[in-house]
Design an enzyme around this catalytic site. Structure first.
Site, mmCIF file in Angstrom:
data_model
loop_
_atom_site.group_PDB
_atom_site.id
_atom_site.type_symbol
_atom_site.label_atom_id
_atom_site.label_comp_id
_atom_site.label_asym_id
_atom_site.label_seq_id
_atom_site.Cartn_x
_atom_site.Cartn_y
_atom_site.Cartn_z
ATOM 1 N N ILE A 166 0.924 -1.148 0.122
ATOM 2 C CA ILE A 166 0.046 0.037 0.083
ATOM 3 C C ILE A 166 0.894 1.056 0.068
ATOM 4 C CG2 ILE A 166 -1.964 -1.243 0.944
ATOM 5 C CD1 ILE A 166 -1.182 0.144 3.587
ATOM 6 N N THR A 179 3.840 0.770 1.481
ATOM 7 C CA THR A 179 4.990 0.426 2.399
ATOM 8 C C THR A 179 6.136 -0.048 1.935
ATOM 9 O OG1 THR A 179 3.564 -1.626 2.393
ATOM 10 C CG2 THR A 179 3.255 -0.071 4.034
ATOM 11 N N ARG A 207 15.141 -5.044 13.490
ATOM 12 C CA ARG A 207 15.957 -4.691 12.014
ATOM 13 C C ARG A 207 14.994 -3.983 11.318
ATOM 14 N NH1 ARG A 207 18.141 -10.167 10.720
ATOM 15 N NH2 ARG A 207 20.127 -9.381 11.497
ATOM 16 N N ASN A 254 14.853 -2.372 4.965
ATOM 17 C CA ASN A 254 15.108 -1.420 4.098
ATOM 18 C C ASN A 254 15.171 0.120 4.537
ATOM 19 O OD1 ASN A 254 15.180 0.439 1.810
ATOM 20 N ND2 ASN A 254 14.549 -1.008 0.303
ATOM 21 N N GLY A 299 5.528 1.220 10.326
ATOM 22 C CA GLY A 299 4.786 2.150 9.641
ATOM 23 C C GLY A 299 3.787 2.893 10.483
ATOM 24 N N GLU A 300 3.427 2.417 11.630
ATOM 25 C CA GLU A 300 2.544 3.040 12.713
ATOM 26 C C GLU A 300 2.984 3.809 13.651
ATOM 27 O OE1 GLU A 300 -1.573 0.833 11.145
ATOM 28 O OE2 GLU A 300 -0.714 0.294 13.311
#
Lengths: 735, 316, 210
Positions: free
Chosen positions: A471, A473, A618, A621, A694-695
């Protein structure tokens, strides 16, 4: 593969591909307009007709029979579907309100009809010709008014409505320093750039939906359930998604109405929800009222902490779980949290980026700032003082890892926090009042099963297949990196197929679990494929390594392609978890630092600097992970400064239902942003030793902005968004 | 959007004649507001007259040292014109504070003047709105009115005019030139161009039906520091909460108009005379008849403070 | 000054007087629903898209955006809002960036249109497209074609000396700065929040050009 013990050394630790800041593998498609989103899939099936969805003009009540004759007779119209001729419909597990209203209407702009026509222009015009007569019913639209009748909800994502440890009432009463304040967060919209869109086509009793969806398996099941057909008869395809933020976790009216329109007309039907319709038709993050009480010693040790939250939803819905982080974030022996749910007949409330923590941290982290000031402590120091390495409700349960204090120490140093003056309204740059603010970031790390299939062909190409979604991400990229690392090939030798219900069921994109869990599933499948390769080559040896496109054992080096020379090799598996996340609390942590300028005359806020320091295991990317975090910081700025769905409490709808009136940040609002990831791995998370990020990035940002505005102006605002009207009277006289 | 027929015209005379021949016609130039509204069927013309081919895209000196701006001059081009930047900075600033680069590239001078309100209830065709549907009521009164008018409103309508450009034109004492059927031309002072809502909020200007704007004329440049202070929630691409267009001389006298507070740019020459006494004196006079709602009462304070800021900037 | 409550009082009186208790209402109103007998009108238009002449016969209601997407099958240009509120549909017409959603196809007779597909392709990226990939100037990618068309045009606008809202001196030639780029790009919303990276990408291309 069952993940039941801490990860030990594994091929991912080589970090030849994983952990590198690589460009997105789908980047060239996205920058050239060749990535095909749902509404772009002209080639999926010929002869597509256009659907336009009509919504209810009232919030609650009943539709008397509609008059669709003018619409049906209009030029180009192929059919009109309403509840009257749609056939029997069920409701998906993940939907609260039904997606097609009528005769009962549950909320404003609930879909009540679709018009299918040869062209978009014809469908849109004909939809306006449907005559609808309503009988309005009284509804409940005001959270404050409904709080009195709010109940303790039973079903809650992630636990119970109430929690307690020690004796909060006693502990709070006895605390030498007490703080008690109530905060408000507004209804917010996902406002992803791609509207909900679907192309639907039937082949006999089989339905295909080319759509935009974050959770392929949930949604395949839900569309089947809604239509009353077997799940096997539904195929969903969603390779590119123009943003979701939780708003596309489930099927919405575009999918159902396209399916109904296609069934009624015998044509493939293409539907995108019109932007001004999305805000009330789909879902939103609900408003909350939150009361926070903190008791501490004179020195600043928290001895009691309580957090209560009220929110509303349609009947059958759930609460915003805004208190969850307060159970885990800070130490203190006496604790309580509680959530109460009111019935509101506004559009459906549901998950939006970091449900729970995002609005919860908006309140908690202002409260921590206020308490630090009351104690005469630096807010960074106050938070570090109350750090805990164990679940404070259950001290025998440690965190899998927690470098919370490190986030603050690193951030304070990099940001120049010591230049802040704790006394508000003291720094100035010309017409700008300057202020700095800080807040914690915190988001739980959720583990979801995730499956994948990995193929190796005779050219040595590795193809990964999973119904995972990207999405924005970076799923395509980190999955490719994972497979490349595991199979010892370069990134260009990996192809990734995502977002299709014919592929193995993944974790999907939600709750920041997607990146860590889907790559762990790919890891598991690659372990299987490695076994297949070794078996095919007769080199089943524990010391076998996969390097530079070869299988190596001792001096023997055999190209991978050779293993698949005769027959494609396939590895398929899923990652599952034992009780690691029960024994250890898994969370992600961070700190947000913000500097603002506030116009001394008008109160306009301009963000000058932003820094986030993140601890999330970790980082698979660093380039795409950083993008996730700066994007979340940007959304947090929106939450702090401008985002609010304004409720019309008489008619029961969100008034500002377009992108001009529901303001989200634009380029001019956002300065250069800095992100630091602490260099760490969490072996208790998954074999990838990674957690979600992401959040995490959105949690706490808004409070850091709020605290910076307070530091700049000396005016404390406790209801978001912090717009100038709420503090302009407290600004200094204009010279 | 309802079906419509479409024609291109080559001269103002042809345009007004076409208007006379077609029932329910509209002129279209940039289209940035009209098409927006047509998609929602707030506007529903059955004939569109495309006036982009009219040679009204020039900016010329007038004999008395002013500027004649063609009705079709795009907002970008107007703001970038060297004379406008140098001598009418308030106008350039106002234009640049509005909309986005893309919209300014398309939007025209006349179209900007004729923008319709951004009141959310006007935009939602399920809601009563006297401006959209005369006699249906005003849902904004008692509803969400944070953006809406604080002065000059009526019991029928509390909408604001959204244009930034018009606020600048008001302090510049611009004149709107038009042509009507039969080739009759006239000049309308910007002061007399807009109407207060009263009982007829659907009638927004004093233009006659089918009257076409051909140009906007600016008088000779006015001495003084030009400024346009626009206050909004986000830093760009948003309509004003309050804006202040000002031309202030060294002695503190000058001209000032407010945007975002009324159904038209808000200026009052009596209030303006108070400028040397400071913002408070001007604001008290200019907004003395204000009738804000609970959501937008802050605009009174904000207008005064923005004005004070503009004055202090002009002096500084 | 009148108190805020007075208008609301009047509103309530008005409602009482006009019988607000009537529960049934019909939508759309008669006014909105009339003219149902009208039939669509079509018109011919010819313009150049990405250096190819295209001749179309379209419903007059067709926007330039829908003509590009639905008639010409060039889906790179996106429909994010269809109301000029997001910038996803930005294309370059006759050298200027515009919102293709707020323009009718028939209004562009003889026009020269460049869409994201006309700038480059996955094998041969335009420098702006390459810079967006390098700086990760996108996430979901939906606003990206509009951002890129806008970015290309913005550099031309700065070169042409077109001023912006953040210019300290309106009469000076605009410079490429973070503040200038942010203001000029503000008509392109990115909900994923890639702004910081987008500005980095544009800055790099501007530097390369200079």
């Amino acid at each position: 593969m069952k993940f039941d013990a801490p990860a030990t050394n594994n091929p991912i630790d080589q970090l030849k591909v994983v952990g590198k800041p690589l460009d997105r593998v789908d980047g060239p498609l996205k920058v050239t307009g060749t990535a095909a989103y749902a509404h772009d899939r002209y080639d999926s099936i010929p002869n597509q007709a256009y659907g336009y969805v009509l919504g209810s003009a009232i919030a609650k009540g009943k539709i008397k029979p509609m008059n669709v004759s003018a619409a049906k007779a209009a030029a180009g119209v192929l059919g009109v579907v309403t509840a009257e001729n749609a056939g029997k419909l069920g409701k998906g597990d993940y939907n609260t309100a039904k997606l097609l209203g009528g005769p009962e209407v549950d909320h404003y702009h609930q879909a009540i009809a679709i018009v299918v026509a040869e062209t978009f222009e014809q469908a849109r015009a004909a939809a306006q010709l449907i005559q609808v007569e309503y009988t309005k019913a009284d509804g409940s639209y005001d959270l404050h008014a409904a709080m009195a009748t709010a109940i303790r909800p039973e079903k809650i994502f992630g636990g119970e409505a109430d929690s307690s440890a020690g004796d909060f009432d006693k502990g709070f009463a006895a605390a030498p320093i007490k703080f008690d304040a109530t905060y408000e967060t507004p209804d917010q919209a996902h406002a992803m750039m791609e509207p909900h869109a679907t192309i639907a086509a039937w082949h006999g009793d089989t339905l295909t939906l080319w759509t935009s969806n974050q959770m392929i398996d949930w949604s395949t099941g839900d569309i089947a359930k809604t239509l009353g057909i077997p799940k096997e008869k539904v195929r969903l395809s969603s390779p590119f998604i123009g943003g979701g933020f939780g708003g596309k976790l489930w099927i919405r009216a575009d999918a159902l109405m396209a399916a109904l329109g296609a069934r009624a007309t015998g044509r493939p039907v293409k539907v995108a929800l019109a932007r001004p319709f999305m805000f009330n038709n789909t879902v939103h993050r609900p408003a909350t009222v939150q009361r926070i009480r903190i008791g501490a010693t004179q020195q600043g040790k928290i001895t009691a902490i309580g957090h209560e939250s009220w929110s509303g939803d349609l009947p059958g819905g759930g609460p915003e779980v805004a208190v969850m982080q307060t159970r885990l974030l800070y130490a203190g022996e006496n604790r309580m949290t509680a959530m109460r749910l009111a019935v509101l007949d506004l559009p459906e409330a549901n998950a939006m980026r970091a449900p729970g923590e995002a609005p919860g941290m908006m309140a908690l982290e202002i409260a921590m700032d206020e308490m630090a000031e009351k104690l005469g402590l630096d807010p960074v120091e106050f938070r570090i003082m109350n750090d805990t390495q164990v679940d404070p409700e259950n001290p025998s349960r440690p965190f899998s890892m927690r470098t919370f204090a490190e986030c603050f120490k690193t951030g304070a140093e990099k940001f120049g926090w010591n230049n802040r003056n704790a006394k508000p309204a003291t720094r100035r740059d010309g017409r700008w009042l300057l202020g700095m603010g800080v807040a914690a970031a915190f988001r739980n790390n959720l583990l979801m099963k995730s499956a994948a299939r990995v193929r190796l062909d005779s050219r040595g190409t590795v193809t990964v297949e999973t119904d995972m979604t990207d999405i924005g991400t970076g799923s395509y990229t980190i999955i490719a990196q994972t497979a490349a690392e595991m199979m010892g090939v370069t990134l260009d030798k990996v192809a990734v197929r995502l977002g299709d219900s014919t592929l193995p069921v993944s974790a999907g994109s939600g709750g920041q679990w997607g990146g860590a869990c889907s790559t762990a599933g790919v890891y598991a499948a690659c372990v299987k494929l490695r076994e297949e390769v070794a078996r095919a080559l007769g080199l089943n040896h524990p010391d076998a390594t996969f390097v530079d496109g070869e299988l190596r054992v001792g001096n023997r080096r055999i190209p991978l392609a050779q293993a698949a020379a005769k027959k494609e090799l396939v590895g398929e598996d899923q990652i599952e978890y034992s009780d690691v996340d029960k024994k250890y609390q898994q969370s992600t942590f961070g700190s947000h630092f913000v500097e603002v300028g506030v116009d001394a005359a008008t109160g306009e806020v301009r963000i000058r600097r932003m820094l986030a320091v993140c601890s999330a295991g970790r980082i698979l990317n660093p380039k795409t992970a950083r993008s996730q975090v700066i994007g979340a910081m940007t959304m947090g700025v929106g939450a702090a400064l401008m985002e609010e769905l304004a409720v019309d409490k008489r008619a029961g709808f969100f008034v500002n239902h377009d992108l001009a009136s529901y303001e989200v940040p634009v380029h001019a609002d956002i300065p250069h942003q800095e992100v630091i990831f602490l260099d760490e791995v969490d072996p208790l998370a998954t074999p990838m030793k990674a957690k979600g990020v992401g959040e995490l990035g959105i949690c706490g940002v808004a409070a850091a902005v709020a605290n910076a505005i307070y530091n700049a102006t000396g005016v404390r605002v406790r209801n978001y968004p912090i717009t100038l009207d709420k503090y302009i009277k407290g600004l200094p006289e204009v010279a | 959007m309802k079906p419509f027929t479409y024609q291109r015209v080559r001269s103002p005379a042809e345009a007004v004649a076409a208007f006379g021949r077609n029932k329910n016609a509209k002129f279209i130039a940039g289209g940035t507001n009209l098409l927006d509204l047509m998609k929602l069927q707030i506007e529903a013309p059955s004939h569109l007259i495309d006036v982009n081919g009219l040679a009204l895209d020039k900016i010329e000196m007038t004999p008395d040292g002013g500027l004649r701006i063609g009705a079709l001059v795009r907002n970008t081009d107007l703001a970038a014109h060297p004379r406008v930047r140098r001598d009418y900075a308030v106008l350039a600033r106002a234009l640049l504070a509005g909309a986005s680069g893309q919209l300014r590239n398309r939007a025209t001078t006349a179209g900007n003047l004729l923008q319709r309100t951004r009141c959310p209830y006007f935009y939602d065709t399920n809601q009563p709105c006297n401006k959209r549907q005369p006699g249906s009521g005003c849902a904004a009164i008692g509803g969400f009115s944070r953006q809406l008018a604080v002065i000059g409103s009526s019991q029928a309508c509390i909408a604001t005019h959204p244009s930034d450009m018009a606020v600048a034109l008001r302090v510049l004492d611009a004149v709107v030139e038009t042509v009507k059927t039969g080739g009759v031309t006239r000049q309308i002072n910007i002061r007399d161009f807009y109407r207060l809502p009263g009982d007829t909020p659907h009638i927004e200007t004093n233009l006659a039906d089918g009257e076409l704007i051909t140009a906007v004329v600016l008088p000779r440049p006015v001495e003084g520091k030009h400024g346009y202070r626009k206050v909004r929630d986000r830093a760009s691409y948003a309509f004003a909460l309050v804006s202040v267009a000002s031309i202030i001389s060294r002695d503190g006298s000058g001209k000032v108009a407010l945007g975002g507070v009324a159904h038209m740019p808000w200026r009052n020459e009596t209030a303006e005379a108070q400028l040397p006494k400071g913002a408070k004196a001007v604001a008290e006079n200019l907004l003395s008849d204000a009738k804000p709602t609970e959501h937008n009462a802050f605009k009174i304070t904000l207008a005064e403070r923005a004005l004070a800021s503009a004055i202090s900037e002009a002096k500084g | 000054m009148t108190k805020p409550s007075e208008i609301e009082l009047s509103r309530r009186q008005l409602l009482a007087a006009t019988g607000a208790s009537v529960a049934a209402a019909t939508y759309p109103s008669a006014v909105a629903a009339q003219a149902s007998t009208q039939t669509p009108s079509t018109a011919r238009v010819s313009f150049t898209v990405n250096n190819t002449v295209r001749k179309l016969e379209v419903d007059t209601r067709t926007t330039l955006l829908d003509a590009l997407r639905e008639n010409l099958r060039l889906p790179g240009t996106k429909k994010g809002c269809d109301h000029g509120q997001c910038g996803a549909c930005t294309v370059i017409v006759d050298g200027k960036r515009i919102n293709s959603c707020l323009s009718l196809a028939v209004m562009h007779e003889g026009g020269k249109i460049t869409t994201v597909e006309g700038l480059g392709n996955p094998k041969r990226l335009h420098p702006m497209q390459a810079a967006f990939v390098k700086h990760d100037g996108f996430q979901c990618g939906f606003c990206t074609p509009g951002q890129i068309c806008s970015a290309v045009a913005v550099l031309d606008e700065i070169k042409a000396g077109i001023p912006s809202h953040v210019a300290a001196d309106l009469n000076a030639a605009p410079q490429i700065s973070n503040a200038e780029l942010r203001e000029r790009m503000s008509g392109n919303i990115c909900r994923c929040g890639a702004y910081s990276n987008i500005v980095d990408a544009i800055t790099e291309v501007a530097g390369r050009k200079a």
